[in-house]
Write a protein that holds these residues in place. Sequence first.
Motif, PDB file in Angstrom:
ATOM      1  N   HIS A 271       0.832  -1.203   0.000  1.00  0.00           N
ATOM      2  CA  HIS A 271       0.000   0.000   0.000  1.00  0.00           C
ATOM      3  C   HIS A 271       0.869   1.258   0.000  1.00  0.00           C
ATOM      4  O   HIS A 271       0.591   2.230  -0.715  1.00  0.00           O
ATOM      5  N   LEU A 272       1.938   1.240   0.778  1.00  0.00           N
ATOM      6  CA  LEU A 272       2.862   2.380   0.787  1.00  0.00           C
ATOM      7  C   LEU A 272       3.536   2.543  -0.572  1.00  0.00           C
ATOM      8  O   LEU A 272       3.759   3.672  -1.037  1.00  0.00           O
ATOM      9  N   GLU A 273       3.860   1.448  -1.211  1.00  0.00           N
ATOM     10  CA  GLU A 273       4.467   1.525  -2.541  1.00  0.00           C
ATOM     11  C   GLU A 273       3.491   2.127  -3.551  1.00  0.00           C
ATOM     12  O   GLU A 273       3.900   2.877  -4.449  1.00  0.00           O
ATOM     13  N   PHE A 274       2.202   1.820  -3.402  1.00  0.00           N
ATOM     14  CA  PHE A 274       1.197   2.434  -4.273  1.00  0.00           C
ATOM     15  C   PHE A 274       1.154   3.943  -4.057  1.00  0.00           C
ATOM     16  O   PHE A 274       1.102   4.719  -5.019  1.00  0.00           O
ATOM     17  N   LEU A 275       1.179   4.368  -2.808  1.00  0.00           N
ATOM     18  CA  LEU A 275       1.197   5.804  -2.525  1.00  0.00           C
ATOM     19  C   LEU A 275       2.446   6.453  -3.116  1.00  0.00           C
ATOM     20  O   LEU A 275       2.380   7.546  -3.697  1.00  0.00           O
ATOM     21  N   ARG A 276       3.578   5.794  -2.969  1.00  0.00           N
ATOM     22  CA  ARG A 276       4.852   6.335  -3.462  1.00  0.00           C
ATOM     23  C   ARG A 276       4.880   6.452  -4.980  1.00  0.00           C
ATOM     24  O   ARG A 276       5.319   7.476  -5.526  1.00  0.00           O
ATOM     25  N   ASP A 277       4.417   5.425  -5.658  1.00  0.00           N
ATOM     26  CA  ASP A 277       4.589   5.351  -7.107  1.00  0.00           C
ATOM     27  C   ASP A 277       3.410   5.901  -7.897  1.00  0.00           C
ATOM     28  O   ASP A 277       3.565   6.246  -9.071  1.00  0.00           O
ATOM     29  N   ARG A 278       2.238   5.988  -7.262  1.00  0.00           N
ATOM     30  CA  ARG A 278       1.038   6.356  -8.010  1.00  0.00           C
ATOM     31  C   ARG A 278       0.346   7.592  -7.440  1.00  0.00           C
ATOM     32  O   ARG A 278       0.199   8.600  -8.117  1.00  0.00           O
ATOM     33  N   ALA A 279      -0.075   7.510  -6.183  1.00  0.00           N
ATOM     34  CA  ALA A 279      -0.925   8.561  -5.622  1.00  0.00           C
ATOM     35  C   ALA A 279      -0.170   9.867  -5.397  1.00  0.00           C
ATOM     36  O   ALA A 279      -0.631  10.941  -5.803  1.00  0.00           O
ATOM     37  N   PHE A 280       0.984   9.797  -4.740  1.00  0.00           N
ATOM     38  CA  PHE A 280       1.707  11.029  -4.426  1.00  0.00           C
ATOM     39  C   PHE A 280       2.194  11.760  -5.677  1.00  0.00           C
ATOM     40  O   PHE A 280       2.068  12.989  -5.763  1.00  0.00           O
ATOM     41  N   PRO A 281       2.767  11.070  -6.675  1.00  0.00           N
ATOM     42  CA  PRO A 281       3.190  11.801  -7.877  1.00  0.00           C
ATOM     43  C   PRO A 281       2.038  12.513  -8.581  1.00  0.00           C
ATOM     44  O   PRO A 281       2.195  13.648  -9.044  1.00  0.00           O
ATOM     45  N   PHE A 282       0.876  11.866  -8.669  1.00  0.00           N
ATOM     46  CA  PHE A 282      -0.265  12.511  -9.319  1.00  0.00           C
ATOM     47  C   PHE A 282      -0.734  13.720  -8.512  1.00  0.00           C
ATOM     48  O   PHE A 282      -1.002  14.794  -9.061  1.00  0.00           O
ATOM     49  N   THR A 283      -0.816  13.559  -7.200  1.00  0.00           N
ATOM     50  CA  THR A 283      -1.228  14.673  -6.346  1.00  0.00           C
ATOM     51  C   THR A 283      -0.262  15.844  -6.471  1.00  0.00           C
ATOM     52  O   THR A 283      -0.680  17.006  -6.570  1.00  0.00           O
ATOM     53  N   LEU A 284       1.022  15.552  -6.486  1.00  0.00           N
ATOM     54  CA  LEU A 284       2.019  16.619  -6.607  1.00  0.00           C
ATOM     55  C   LEU A 284       1.923  17.323  -7.953  1.00  0.00           C
ATOM     56  O   LEU A 284       2.116  18.542  -8.038  1.00  0.00           O
ATOM     57  N   ASP A 285       1.625  16.588  -9.000  1.00  0.00           N
ATOM     58  CA  ASP A 285       1.449  17.207 -10.312  1.00  0.00           C
ATOM     59  C   ASP A 285       0.312  18.222 -10.274  1.00  0.00           C
ATOM     60  O   ASP A 285       0.434  19.342 -10.786  1.00  0.00           O
ATOM     61  N   VAL A 286      -0.791  17.842  -9.643  1.00  0.00           N
ATOM     62  CA  VAL A 286      -1.941  18.745  -9.536  1.00  0.00           C
ATOM     63  C   VAL A 286      -1.596  19.953  -8.674  1.00  0.00           C
ATOM     64  O   VAL A 286      -1.913  21.099  -9.025  1.00  0.00           O
ATOM     65  N   LEU A 287      -0.932  19.733  -7.549  1.00  0.00           N
ATOM     66  CA  LEU A 287      -0.585  20.838  -6.655  1.00  0.00           C
ATOM     67  C   LEU A 287       0.379  21.814  -7.318  1.00  0.00           C
ATOM     68  O   LEU A 287       0.228  23.038  -7.188  1.00  0.00           O
TER      69      LEU A 287
END
Length: 697
Positions: A271-287
Motif C-alpha cells: 500500500h505504501l508503494e502504491f502511494l509512493r509510485d502512483r498517488a503522491f506523484p499525481f497529487t504533486l502534479d496537480v498541486l
Amino acid sequence: MRTRRVVVSFLPIAVMLIPMIPAVVAPAEEGLWLFNNPPEKLLKDKYQFEATRPWLEHLQRCSVRFNSGGSGSFVSSEGLVLTNHHVGADALQKLSTRERDILTEGFLARTRDQEIKCVDLELNVLVSIEDVTDRVQRAVAAGMAPAKANQSRQAVMAAIEQESLDKTGQRSDVVTLYQGGLYHLYRFQKYTDVRLVFAPEQDIAFFGGDPDNFEYPRFDLDVCLFRVYENDKPLRPAHFLKWDAAGVADGDLVFVSGHPGRTNRQNTLAHLEFLRDRAFPFTLDVLRRREVQLATFSERSRENARRAKDDLFGVANSRKARLGGLAGLQDPAVMSRKAAEEQKLRDAVAADPQVRAACGDPWQDIAQTLRVWDERYVSHQLLERGWAFNCQKFEIARTLVRMAEEDAKPNAERLREYRSSNRDSLRQALFSDAPIYDDLETLGLADSLSLYAERTGMTDPLLQTVLAGKSPRQRAAELVAGSQLQNVQLRKQLADGGQAAVHASSDPLIALARTVDAAARKVRQQYEEQVEEPQRQAYARLADARFRLWGTDTYPDATFTLRLSLGVVKGLTDERGQQVPAWTTLGGAYQRAAEHDNTPPFALPKSWLERKDRLQLDTPFNFICTNDVIGGNSGSPVVNRRGEFVGVIFDGNLTSLVWDFIFTAEQGRSLAVDSRAILEALRNVYRADALADELGR
C-alpha cells in the motif's frame, strides 16, 4: 499484559488476558492516542505521571475541532478559543474585503461589539465516545459479497448516527478505527456562532514564508483568537485551559491534544508503494500546476493577490508537505524499516495457528485491491473527487444535485455526507455567503478541465460532452459567467425545491453536475465496493491479529478525531552537527529580519518595528518538542503536567514530514508558539491588555 476494549469514555475498561509475544518496539514519544485508551503504563513507568480520568476529561472538553481543518482550545471562561493564524485563515479570508484585508493586516476587537461573526465556521467539542464495534460488525455476515457488505455496514452506521442525533441532539459520527478493527460513536457539541477577536498581521504569523516553512529555528506568532457565542451571548464553557505564564523548561513533559488528520502507519508495504509510485506523484502534479496558476494570477494585481492568498498558501503548504512525505517513501531506510515491521507481523501470525486461521492472508487481499485501484485511481480523482472541476460553484452545484437525489432515498441508503445526521453542517456550508470571485473560479476551472483532457485524451466521450465543442478555457469562462450560484437565495430555493427544482434549473453548472454525476457515482461505487470495503475487511483482520498477539495498548491511525500525544521539550542536532536550542526568542526575530534587510518574507510588521523597545527581547518565542503530531494538529494546545496551556502547535520540521508513515524522534520535532510570547506580544505590541488578562481566567 492485558488487552482493553473501550465501552464508553471515562468508564472502567474491560480486561481480557491473552498470551502475548513481544511487539515491535516504538519510540517512547510515538503515539496518537485515543482519550479512552491512553498510554497509562508508559506514562507511569517513564515519566511518573498518572493521566487520571478527570485530567483527561478536562483536557478533552477544552479541546476544539475546526471543521475547516485544524484544532484549537478554550482558553477563557468567556468562550475564547485559541488556534493558529493559518487555521483561522479560511475565516479571515472570507471576512476580508478590498478595503479591509484582515488576513494580511490583522484584526483586534477591543470591545465585544467589535467582534466579527465568521461566515460559516463550525467548531466541534468531543463530548463522549461509545464503542459500537459489535453492532457494526454484526451487520456484515461472513462470506457476504463486498457490495452487500458495504451497503449493510453503511446502513447500520447511518442508523447509529441518526439514533444518537435524535436522542442527544449532538453531532454524531461513527468513526472507523484501526482501519476497521474498531468502530466508535463520537458525539460532539457543535458551535456555529463564532466571532473573530484577534489575528496578528500575516507577516509575523507566517514570518519567513515558504523558505522557513517546515524548518527550524522559527519566529512565528501563528495564533488567532475567536469567541464562541450561544444565544447571542459569550459561551461560558465548563472547561477551559488555565494559562502558564512561566512556560516550560528544557526536558519538561508536555502533551498535545488535537485532531490529527490522517496517517498511514498501519498500511502494508504494498500500500505504501502504491502511494509512493502512483498517488503522491499525481497529487504533486496537480498541486504544482495549481501553485503556478495561483502565483501567476496573484502577480497581476494587489487585489488578485488578496483574493488568492489563502488558496495559494494552502496549495504551497500541501505541495511542500507532500514532497516531504514522498521523500520518506523514497528513502530505502524508511521502507526497509516498514518491511521489517511487516515481516515481524507475518512471522508472528504464521507462528500462531489460531491467529493464522482467523487472519488468513490479508496482505494478498490488500495487494489485489491495489491492482483494482490502480486502474481506477485517476478517474476517481478527476470525477468523484472533483479534480477535473476545480471551481467553488461546481462544488455547490454538485451538492445541490446530489442532495436532491439522495433526499429521495431512505436515510440508510444515502451517501454518507447526505445523511440526516450531517444535514445541519452540510446546509451551513452550502448556504455560506462567503465571497466567490468569478475570475478566480474561471482560472481554476479552465486549468482543471485542461488536466482532465491531458489525463483522458480529447477524444474521451464524457470530456467531449463537458467541453461542448470548446477549449477548456472557453468552456470554463462560459460556465462560470452563466452560473448564478453565487446567489445564496437561489441555492436555498433549489435545495428546498428538491429534484423538481434541480432538474428544471437552467444554470450551466447545475447542468454540468447532472451530466457528470452518473459517471462519478459509478467510479465511486467501484471504489467503495472493489477497493474500500475489501481493504477494510483485510485491514480489520490485520488489526485483529495485532490485538490477539500484542493487545490493544496501541494507537490507531489518525482520523481527524481527538488524540493525545506526549513528548518532551528538547533541542536537536542539525546536519552540521551543531546543537540547536529548544527555543527561539523575540529578539531573534529582529535579528533574522535584519539579516534579510527586513524584506519579505522576512519583513516584520510596522507594529513590531515601532514597539521593539517595549518588548522583553529574551522572551521565548517558538519552541520544539518530541510530541507526535501530523496535519490537523495545527492549533492544538500544548499543556504541562497540570493541564495548563504552555503553547500551541503550528508546524513540524522537515524530518517530521515522514510521520505520515513512520515516527522517528531522533531529529523530528513539533513546533509550538510559546505561551510567554503570546502574552508579551498582546501586551506590548498590540496593547491588548484586557485580552491578555482574560487568557486562562
